[in-house]
Design an enzyme around this catalytic site. Structure first.
Site, PDB file in Angstrom:
ATOM      1  N   ARG A  67     -19.713  16.164  22.326  1.00 58.30           N
ATOM      2  CA  ARG A  67     -18.968  15.186  21.636  1.00 58.30           C
ATOM      3  C   ARG A  67     -18.436  15.636  20.436  1.00 58.30           C
ATOM      4  O   ARG A  67     -17.571  15.024  19.704  1.00 58.30           O
ATOM      5  CB  ARG A  67     -20.029  13.991  21.451  1.00 58.30           C
ATOM      6  CG  ARG A  67     -20.508  13.360  22.567  1.00 58.30           C
ATOM      7  CD  ARG A  67     -21.364  12.149  22.418  1.00 58.30           C
ATOM      8  NE  ARG A  67     -22.269  11.685  23.332  1.00 58.30           N
ATOM      9  CZ  ARG A  67     -22.033  10.890  24.253  1.00 58.30           C
ATOM     10  NH1 ARG A  67     -20.575  10.464  24.161  1.00 58.30           N
ATOM     11  NH2 ARG A  67     -22.712  10.575  24.966  1.00 58.30           N
ATOM     12  N   LYS A 122      -6.710   6.401  31.805  1.00 55.29           N
ATOM     13  CA  LYS A 122      -6.113   6.737  32.976  1.00 55.29           C
ATOM     14  C   LYS A 122      -5.634   5.834  33.835  1.00 55.29           C
ATOM     15  O   LYS A 122      -6.193   5.226  34.707  1.00 55.29           O
ATOM     16  CB  LYS A 122      -7.411   7.403  33.490  1.00 55.29           C
ATOM     17  CG  LYS A 122      -8.097   8.743  32.878  1.00 55.29           C
ATOM     18  CD  LYS A 122      -9.313   9.230  33.854  1.00 55.29           C
ATOM     19  CE  LYS A 122      -9.965  10.214  32.730  1.00 55.29           C
ATOM     20  NZ  LYS A 122     -11.303  10.623  33.578  1.00 55.29           N
ATOM     21  N   ASP A 154     -11.449   4.430  32.365  1.00 58.71           N
ATOM     22  CA  ASP A 154     -11.017   5.206  33.532  1.00 58.71           C
ATOM     23  C   ASP A 154     -10.792   3.818  34.824  1.00 58.71           C
ATOM     24  O   ASP A 154      -9.943   3.660  34.926  1.00 58.71           O
ATOM     25  CB  ASP A 154     -12.284   6.049  33.895  1.00 58.71           C
ATOM     26  CG  ASP A 154     -12.179   6.902  35.033  1.00 58.71           C
ATOM     27  OD1 ASP A 154     -12.324   8.200  34.867  1.00 58.71           O
ATOM     28  OD2 ASP A 154     -12.410   6.395  36.086  1.00 58.71           O
ATOM     29  N   PHE A 178     -11.130  15.171  34.088  1.00 61.12           N
ATOM     30  CA  PHE A 178     -12.042  15.037  33.310  1.00 61.12           C
ATOM     31  C   PHE A 178     -12.041  15.723  32.100  1.00 61.12           C
ATOM     32  O   PHE A 178     -11.552  16.594  32.018  1.00 61.12           O
ATOM     33  CB  PHE A 178     -13.353  15.308  33.862  1.00 61.12           C
ATOM     34  CG  PHE A 178     -14.697  15.186  33.158  1.00 61.12           C
ATOM     35  CD1 PHE A 178     -15.138  13.951  33.510  1.00 61.12           C
ATOM     36  CD2 PHE A 178     -15.281  16.109  32.662  1.00 61.12           C
ATOM     37  CE1 PHE A 178     -16.392  13.564  32.603  1.00 61.12           C
ATOM     38  CE2 PHE A 178     -16.468  15.819  31.888  1.00 61.12           C
ATOM     39  CZ  PHE A 178     -17.273  14.568  32.071  1.00 61.12           C
ATOM     40  N   VAL A 179     -12.118  14.762  30.878  1.00 55.12           N
ATOM     41  CA  VAL A 179     -11.995  15.483  29.643  1.00 55.12           C
ATOM     42  C   VAL A 179     -13.087  15.121  28.799  1.00 55.12           C
ATOM     43  O   VAL A 179     -14.057  14.533  28.955  1.00 55.12           O
ATOM     44  CB  VAL A 179     -10.704  14.605  28.717  1.00 55.12           C
ATOM     45  CG1 VAL A 179      -9.495  15.004  29.460  1.00 55.12           C
ATOM     46  CG2 VAL A 179     -10.877  12.847  28.835  1.00 55.12           C
ATOM     47  N   GLY A 181     -19.686   7.237  23.207  1.00 52.07           N
ATOM     48  CA  GLY A 181     -18.415   8.024  23.110  1.00 52.07           C
ATOM     49  C   GLY A 181     -17.479   7.611  22.026  1.00 52.07           C
ATOM     50  O   GLY A 181     -16.728   8.364  21.590  1.00 52.07           O
ATOM     51  N   GLU A 225     -12.904   1.678  22.450  1.00 54.28           N
ATOM     52  CA  GLU A 225     -13.504   2.518  23.732  1.00 54.28           C
ATOM     53  C   GLU A 225     -13.079   3.950  23.484  1.00 54.28           C
ATOM     54  O   GLU A 225     -11.952   4.110  22.824  1.00 54.28           O
ATOM     55  CB  GLU A 225     -13.323   2.207  25.224  1.00 54.28           C
ATOM     56  CG  GLU A 225     -14.157   1.359  25.949  1.00 54.28           C
ATOM     57  CD  GLU A 225     -15.339   2.345  26.429  1.00 54.28           C
ATOM     58  OE1 GLU A 225     -15.516   3.204  25.774  1.00 54.28           O
ATOM     59  OE2 GLU A 225     -15.807   2.281  27.464  1.00 54.28           O
ATOM     60  N   ASP A 226     -13.572   4.948  23.987  1.00 53.79           N
ATOM     61  CA  ASP A 226     -13.114   6.308  23.960  1.00 53.79           C
ATOM     62  C   ASP A 226     -12.107   6.486  25.125  1.00 53.79           C
ATOM     63  O   ASP A 226     -11.139   7.170  24.744  1.00 53.79           O
ATOM     64  CB  ASP A 226     -14.418   7.357  24.145  1.00 53.79           C
ATOM     65  CG  ASP A 226     -15.316   7.007  25.274  1.00 53.79           C
ATOM     66  OD1 ASP A 226     -15.016   6.001  26.140  1.00 53.79           O
ATOM     67  OD2 ASP A 226     -16.143   7.803  25.554  1.00 53.79           O
TER      68      ASP A 226
END
Ligand code: 5GP
Length: 181
Positions: free
Chosen positions: A170, A135, A107, A157-158, A48, A103-104
């Site tokens: 992606r 988040k 969470d 959720f994205v 990601g 990181e993307d």
């Protein structure tokens, strides 16, 4: 508002490329200031984070650095499995290095919590985290709060800008949020 359909779900455009570029610039400026006299090793969490990482490292100013990749998996569909699997392990020596994990999205923080422990066990001098998205309401591991954050969101959720939905989407240049109704 721009919307797309993916696997029966509707997603609406949340962060446009112009906003993402601003977020990346802000993160890059902070890292450039903090690491001007260091030679950090960036560890990009595949898959990601590759899009964010490519933009971020090119926006750095006067930072002599190295970049390496690691691949882990903890998600399938829209929820976490809680198990971190090392698909591509760390191939660079992190002993005595200032590590910045890219990181993307953070969470629950499980991925970062485990990766930080892994880097420290390998002798890293310092371990910080740059994440495009965070988040805060979902965080379960306090030490996983990113040091550098592009944008915060609640618990939606994205997808897009490197973030997938079961391997797809992606390549979307914007970030989209799922419509819940
Ligand atoms: P954590 O370990 O912090 O719970 O989850 C981190 C990983 O889960 C991220 O690297 C990403 O792959 C995935 N993830 C978490 N939230 C989302 C999301 O909203 N959309 C997508 N596509 N992946 C997510």
């Amino acid at each position: 508002m721009k919307t797309i359909q993916e696997q029966g779900y509707t997603f609406h455009e949340w962060l446009k490329p112009e906003q993402i570029a601003k977020d990346v610039k802000q993160v890059a400026a902070r890292i450039s200031a903090d690491y001007a006299d260091k030679e950090p090793l960036f560890v990009v969490v595949l898959n990601g984070a590759f899009v964010f990482a490519a933009d971020l490292i090119r926006a750095l100013k006067d930072v002599r650095c190295e970049i390496t990749f690691i691949r882990v998996s903890s998600y399938w569909g829209m929820s976490t499995t809680g198990q971190l699997e090392f698909i591509v392990p760390l191939q660079q020596v992190v002993d005595n290095r200032d590590v910045i994990i890219i990181e993307d999205i953070v969470d629950s923080g499980l991925t970062i919590h485990q990766l930080k422990a892994h880097m420290r066990a390998q002798g890293a001098t310092s371990v910080r985290v740059a994440s495009m998205l965070f988040k805060p309401g979902k965080l379960e591991y306090e030490d996983a709060k990113p040091d550098y954050i592009g944008h915060e969101l609640t618990d939606e959720f994205v997808i897009g800008y490197g973030l997938d939905f079961d391997g797809f989407v992606r390549n979307l240049p914007s970030i989209y949020k799922v419509d819940n109704e």
